[in-house]
Each structure stands twice: as structure tokens, then as C-alpha cells.
Design a protein around this motif. Structure first.
Motif, short mmCIF file in Angstrom:
data_model
loop_
_atom_site.label_atom_id
_atom_site.label_comp_id
_atom_site.label_asym_id
_atom_site.label_seq_id
_atom_site.Cartn_x
_atom_site.Cartn_y
_atom_site.Cartn_z
N MET B 1 0.76 -1.14 -0.01
CA MET B 1 0.06 -0.07 0.14
C MET B 1 0.73 1.31 0.02
O MET B 1 0.71 2.13 -0.73
N ILE B 2 1.86 1.08 1.01
CA ILE B 2 2.79 2.35 0.73
C ILE B 2 3.99 2.24 -0.22
O ILE B 2 4.68 1.15 -0.27
N PRO B 3 4.00 2.91 -1.22
CA PRO B 3 4.95 2.87 -2.41
C PRO B 3 6.49 2.82 -1.67
O PRO B 3 6.76 3.24 -0.53
N ARG B 5 10.43 3.36 -1.28
CA ARG B 5 11.39 4.29 -1.25
C ARG B 5 11.84 4.39 -2.65
O ARG B 5 12.04 5.52 -3.17
N THR B 8 8.98 5.86 -4.42
CA THR B 8 9.02 7.42 -4.20
C THR B 8 9.79 8.25 -4.73
O THR B 8 9.59 9.36 -5.35
N ALA B 48 2.16 4.77 -8.66
CA ALA B 48 2.66 4.17 -7.40
C ALA B 48 2.42 2.61 -7.53
O ALA B 48 3.26 1.76 -6.95
N GLY B 49 1.51 2.09 -8.21
CA GLY B 49 0.95 0.69 -8.19
C GLY B 49 1.59 -0.06 -9.18
O GLY B 49 1.62 -1.43 -9.04
#
Lengths: 317, 187
Positions: B1-3, B5, B8, B48-49
Motif C-alpha cells: 500500500m505504501i510505495p 522508497r 517514491t 505508484a502501483g
């Protein structure tokens, strides 16, 4: 049915979540975040964007991760003043009397030489190839004049004695920070900020007001002292400062520009025989003092022919 | 869920700088019931996904194409739009071209405004953000240095970040300043 959440509300929440991720999430918070994100695809995008904006402002910690040692040592991040205090302290006014600069000590480097010069206040000046600088410290000021070439300054903190680098029509003023100044023929004067803050000022009477630069800024100045600032981020600044390790990082540079850059470091000359080839771009990290190795790599990358005649290396399509 | 590093970093370096251009392009292609902000957020969600981004040669063009496909999907869902209306959202080749020198200059000025924006943040907010992001202290150390709680530091950083996110959205001071005022009005 509940009103659809606006993208603005999502942004506010995403910014807070990013700040929370930046602090470190507990298992419970991780669960809450997963639940928040999975409810709307826009939330996922807003969070990705928030994290990217946050990263854009990354300071020395990136550098710490990519460069394990600090070649010029000395300045830990903790030695810096708090940002606000530093920003306030930088307003120090001072009139530069050019006559004073006649005294002091001059340092030079030969072509291809890289020289680290410890200064009496604990600061360090790293002089790049074919450069010349004069250092004059007095009780109230630390003055350096960059006469030609390029230098990286790692400045020891001393709020009572501003550190001012003058070059052409520009003064670059710091209290405790790390930045470079380059004065190269045919190119605008350039200032890169690696850590902390610096203030730049035109020295002409009608120069524009002070420009405040933060870490990750890349500024160029016209001869009239007009400053153009670009926030490129600390990683880009570090790549542009690869010369401190004797390297050149050519990230999408044109071949013509690269050849010109290599000529600063060595008497071997790269000549590009067709203008079209000069406009091709090259990438990679190369030893600054080995133009032949670069020419061969570029020829390989761009499908060019390379031919060496004495100290001249020809590249052609 | 959190991209990750890496992802990002890729978004920060290759997508964020093109966001003002993407928004300008989207605004010229207004679709009823579909906000530019929504399309942009969805675009970031897609980027991001993605499983991988290494194969993407022009992230700028990829972001524009992603935004276009999001618009098309919404139009198809709406079902009230005639097929020929979709011509309006055809990607114009010049929209995804790399920026002209003039555009680069203006992007440079925009980024300068973003840097200026940090100095315009409320004092505590700016101090917390600067200590954390420019000097690299942890949020805990920032709290200690400023003599405030960690949760207050986190709120300051969140607020600073939101202001900067606005700046990236519009790429200009005037609007970013206006949004600062809005926020003060709201909170």
C-alpha cells in the motif's frame, strides 16, 4: 449517501499520513493506514504524491546513505543552527571593501589537480582542477575570492564571522554550511548548495535583493548579478559535485559539453568532428582525468568512431 | 500500500516536475463531473502501483497517457457520452513533448517559488520541517531540540508538507499563498 470526499481533504490527510510514516508507524497505525488507503484509489495516489514531495526536500541523509565517508570531515549536521535561527542570522549586513582582499593568501591548482585546503577556522576549501582562490580572514569576517575555476566550501560554524565567497559580481554568504562556487570561462557563475543555507548577493549597486538558497539549490548568476535559482534536490547537487572524488557524472549531458568539461581536467583534447554528434547526450560516471576512457565509452554508447592522434581524440559519426 | 522508497524516489524525480504541465493539459480537457485533482491523484495511484517502472523511457509521456486512460475510463462508465466526444481527449503529441527552453525557464522559476515557500511557513512549522528535512534530524530529535512533543512535530511536518504539495500542484506562488490563507481560514 455521504458526500464524496474532496481531493483537497484527501491531500490534507495524506500529508499527515506521510508525516506519520516519516516518524515510523506502529503495527496498529499501519493497520489504520491500510484501511484509510484502501477505501479510495485517490487516497493511494495522494499518499504516493505526498511521500514524493517530502522526498524532494531530502537533505543530507540521502548523502549519508550514498557516501559512507565524508572526505572533508568536520561538519556534522548537528553543528548547524536550527533552520529558523540560521535563516535569521544570515541577514547580517556587511560592506565588502575590495582593497582588503589584496592581502591574504593565494591558492592554486594545476590542471587535473584536486587539492583540499584546511583553513584556520576549521573550514575546508576543496579546489578543483585549474583553479585559483585567495583567502583573507580578519577578526570579523572570513573572505575568500574565487578568481577562477571551482571550489567546494565546507564552512565551520561561526555566527560572529560570516564566511563570504566573492566571485565576479556575486557574494555568497554562509554561517555554517557546504556549498560550491564555479567560475568557468564561457559559462555563468554557478553556486551549488550541498547542506544548510547560503545567501547570495550581487555586488553591483543596483543588484537585485538577497536570494536565499537552501540545500539542493542550483543557482546561476549573470555578470550583472541577476540570480536564477533552481531547486534540483540534494542528490543532483551531489552528482554535480562528483569532481570532489575525481569523477564526472554526466547525466544526460551533450557530448559537446562533456568534451569541453573534460578539457578542464587534462591536456588531452576530445574533438567532435560532426556537430550532430556533439548534440547527442551521454550518461555515466567517468574518471575526470581520463578523457580517452570516456571517449571510448561514449563511442560505444552512441555508436561513434573514435580515433586518437597524439593528444587529440577524435569522435565522428 | 505504501510505495517503496525506490518508487517514491522515481516519482519525485521523474513525475513531480511534470505535474504543472499535466494539470494544465487536463484543465484544457475539462470533462463534466471529473475534477483535475481527482485525475491527478488517480494518475499517481497508478504510477505508484505499477509492478516496475524501469522500462518507462519517458515518465512524462507515461503520466500523460495514464491520465488520458483514466479520463477515458470515466467517460465509458458515464455512458452518456457519444463515442466521438472522445476525440476531445485525444492526446496531442505536443502536449507530451519534452518542455521547450521557455517552459524550462518557467519551471525553474516555479521551483524557486517552492523554495521560497519554505521561508513563508509559520515559524514553528518551518523550524520543524527544516530540522527534519534539511538537517536530517529524526522527528524525535526535532522534538527534543524544539522542546515540544513528537506528535506536535509530526503535525508541523504534515502541515508544512501539505503547503508544499499545494505549491507543486500549481507551480506558482500566488496560488500557493492563497492556499496558505485558505488553510488558515479553515483551521
Amino acid at each position: 449517501m455521504a458526500l464524496r470526499e474532496t481531493s483537497q481533504d484527501i491531500d490534507i490527510a495524506a500529508a499527515q499520513w506521510a508525516a506519520q510514516i516519516d516518524r515510523g508507524l506502529s503495527a496498529e497505525e499501519q493497520g489504520q493506514l491500510d484501511a484509510w488507503v484502501s477505501a479510495d484509489v485517490r487516497r493511494q495516489g495522494a499518499l504516493a504524491r505526498a511521500l514524493a514531495v517530502l522526498e524532494h526536500f531530502d537533505g543530507p541523509q540521502i548523502e549519508a546513505a550514498t557516501h559512507s565517508e565524508r572526505p572533508w570531515g568536520g561538519l556534522g549536521r548537528r553543528n548547524f543552527l536550527a533552520g529558523g535561527a540560521l535563516a535569521a542570522g544570515l541577514g547580517v549586513a556587511g560592506v565588502l571593501l575590495t582593497g582588503q582582499l589584496g592581502r591574504g593568501r593565494e591558492y592554486t591548482t594545476a590542471k587535473g589537480e584536486l587539492r583540499s585546503i584546511p583553513l584556520e577556522d576549521g573550514s575546508t576549501m576543496l579546489l578543483n582542477t585549474a583553479s585559483r582562490a585567495r583567502v583573507h580572514f580578519s577578526r570579523g569576517r572570513r573572505d575568500v575570492t574565487l578568481l577562477s575555476g571551482e571550489a567546494l566550501f565546507d564552512v565551520a560554524k561561526d555566527p560572529a564571522r560570516p564566511f563570504v565567497v566573492r566571485s565576479q559580481a556575486l557574494d555568497v554568504r554562509a554561517v555554517g554550511t557546504s556549498f560550491s562556487v564555479s567560475r568557468l570561462p564561457g559559462r555563468p557563475l554557478q553556486v551549488l548548495v550541498r547542506e544548510g543555507f547560503v545567501d547570495v548577493n550581487g555586488t553591483a549597486a543596483q543588484a537585485p535583493p538577497t536570494t536565499h538558497l537552501m540545500a539542493g539549490c542550483w543557482a546561476t548568476a549573470s555578470e550583472a548579478g541577476d540570480v536564477d535559482v533552481r531547486h534540483v534536490g540534494v542528490p543532483t547537487v551531489l552528482r554535480a559535485l562528483a569532481w570532489r572524488d575525481g569523477k564526472l557524472d554526466l547525466d544526460g549531458m551533450t557530448l559537446a559539453y562533456a568534451a569541453q568539461t573534460f578539457s578542464r581536467y587534462s591536456d588531452q583534447k576530445i574533438v567532435i568532428d560532426s556537430p550532430a554528434a556533439g548534440r547527442l547526450t551521454v550518461s555515466g560516471v567517468f574518471a575526470a582525468r581520463d578523457p580517452a576512457a570516456f571517449a571510448h565509452a561514449a563511442a560505444e554508447q552512441l555508436n561513434l568512431k573514435v580515433r586518437q592522434e597524439g593528444r587529440v581524440i577524435h569522435l565522428a559519426t | 500500500m505504501i510505495p517503496s522508497r525506490d518508487r517514491t524516489h522515481w516519482i519525485a524525480r521523474h513525475v513531480l516536475p511534470h505535474e504543472p504541465a499535466l494539470r494544465a493539459w487536463l484543465r484544457r480537457r475539462a470533462v463534466v463531473g471529473l475534477e483535475t485533482d481527482d485525475v491527478v491523484q488517480e494518475t499517481y495511484a497508478v504510477l505508484a502501483g505499477l509492478a516496475a517502472v524501469e522500462h518507462i523511457e519517458s515518465p512524462r509521456a507515461y503520466a500523460f497517457q495514464t491520465a488520458q486512460s483514466i479520463i477515458l475510463r470515466h467517460l465509458r462508465r458515464a455512458r452518456i457520452v457519444r463515442m466521438d466526444a472522445m476525440d476531445d481527449v485525444d492526446l496531442q503529441a505536443n502536449a507530451i513533448d519534452e518542455p521547450s527552453p521557455e517552459q524550462q525557464v518557467s519551471a525553474r522559476q516555479d521551483l524557486r517559488r517552492v523554495a521560497d515557500l519554505i521561508s513563508q511557513l509559520p515559524a514553528k512549522c518551518r523550524e520543524a520541517f527544516t530540522l527534519r528535512k534539511i538537517e536530517g534530524l529524526s522527528q524525535r530529535d526535532v522534538a527534543q531540540r524544539m522542546g515540544i512533543s513528537e506528535s506536535t512535530v509530526e503535525k508541523h511536518i504534515g502541515r508544512a508538507l501539505h503547503t508544499l504539495m499545494d505549491a507543486f500542484r500549481y507551480g506558482g506562488t500566488a496560488v500557493a499563498e492563497a492556499s496558505l490563507e485558505n488553510r488558515d481560514g479553515k483551521s
